[in-house]
Enzyme design. Sequence first.
Site, PDB file in Angstrom:
ATOM      1  N   ASP A  48       0.854  -1.192   0.000  1.00  0.00           N
ATOM      2  CA  ASP A  48       0.000   0.000   0.000  1.00  0.00           C
ATOM      3  C   ASP A  48       0.889   1.240   0.000  1.00  0.00           C
ATOM      4  OD1 ASP A  48      -2.871   1.154   0.642  1.00  0.00           O
ATOM      5  OD2 ASP A  48      -1.431   2.248   1.877  1.00  0.00           O
ATOM      6  N   TYR A  53       3.664   9.382  -0.334  1.00  0.00           N
ATOM      7  CA  TYR A  53       4.685   8.675   0.447  1.00  0.00           C
ATOM      8  C   TYR A  53       6.076   8.794  -0.188  1.00  0.00           C
ATOM      9  CZ  TYR A  53       0.532   6.401   2.497  1.00  0.00           C
ATOM     10  OH  TYR A  53      -0.676   6.131   3.076  1.00  0.00           O
TER      11      TYR A  53
END
Length: 273
Positions: A48, A53
């Site tokens: 994920d 990120y």
Amino acid sequence: MYTLTSTKKLENGVEMPRFGLGVYKMTNPEEAYMSMEKALATGYIAIDTAAFYNNEEQVGEAIRNSSKKRDELFITSKVWNTDQGYDETLRAFEKTLNKLQFDYVDLYLTHWPVTDKFTETYRAIERLYDEKLIRATGVSNHEPHHLEQLLAKANIKPMVNQIELHPYLTQTENRAFAQKHNIAITSWSPLGRGKVLGDETIARIGEKYNKSTAQTIIRWHLQNDLIVIPKSVTPHRIEENAKVFDFELTKEEMAVIDALHRDERFGSHPDNF
Ligand code: NAD
């Protein structure tokens, strides 16, 4: 009842792994790569990530260097808040694909319901699905009132909603709504960012099975039919978190953990982020 590669069938028939590695805050490229490499070698089949990120390149690289074929793995990514809107989302998705160096993503989510934009963002996600660039559509941090708005217009229902969920925040309302509409729930911060790990009640339940508090919590998510994506960069914890398929909590133990709910969030409320 489950194994490391067990899946949940989404609304459109796509099989989504019930267990995966979350990679938020893995911003050191080397550390991120090593953690993903370790997880894939341990047998994890799902990662994920998100544009936010800043490690989609490492996800792609770790997968290409692994012994697994692309179609044996399930990759989720998300469109960040500053890229929301119809055209913006399409452009953001292209960047995500380029970073991953894949020709498709398994699941693509609206990261947060940005006011006045999230319905257009989801419309772009529907288009990506129509163009077969993603295998499943979804959202994250959507409350029932956001989902109502999407469902009123959508041709393709969101198949997944990824929300903060752990023993201190059990999200019963959101889960009931999702169940009614056949939307799978993924628990983010399933360990409460590590802050639920000091819970003595859960520790005592785990002791009976010779399992750590982290393992007991992960098992609680799985037995609640929740998709779970614990994060760790520590090799022995990456392994530990995957050893949750050889024991089963009783109904009573599940209820004891359910009752720890205290409406405590470690992230923002979607109406107020
Ligand atoms: P988490 O609940 O998975 O907790 C992670 C922390 O717990 C680690 O940093 C580590 O300190 C500790 N930990 C992990 N395994 C352990 C073990 N076996 N023993 C002891 N300590 C352990 O927190 P998270 O990273 O916030 O959430 C997991 C994933 O959810 C993220 O990586 C990301 O993929 C996703 N997420 C999504 C959103 C969203 O808005 N959609 C927000 C936050 C997180």
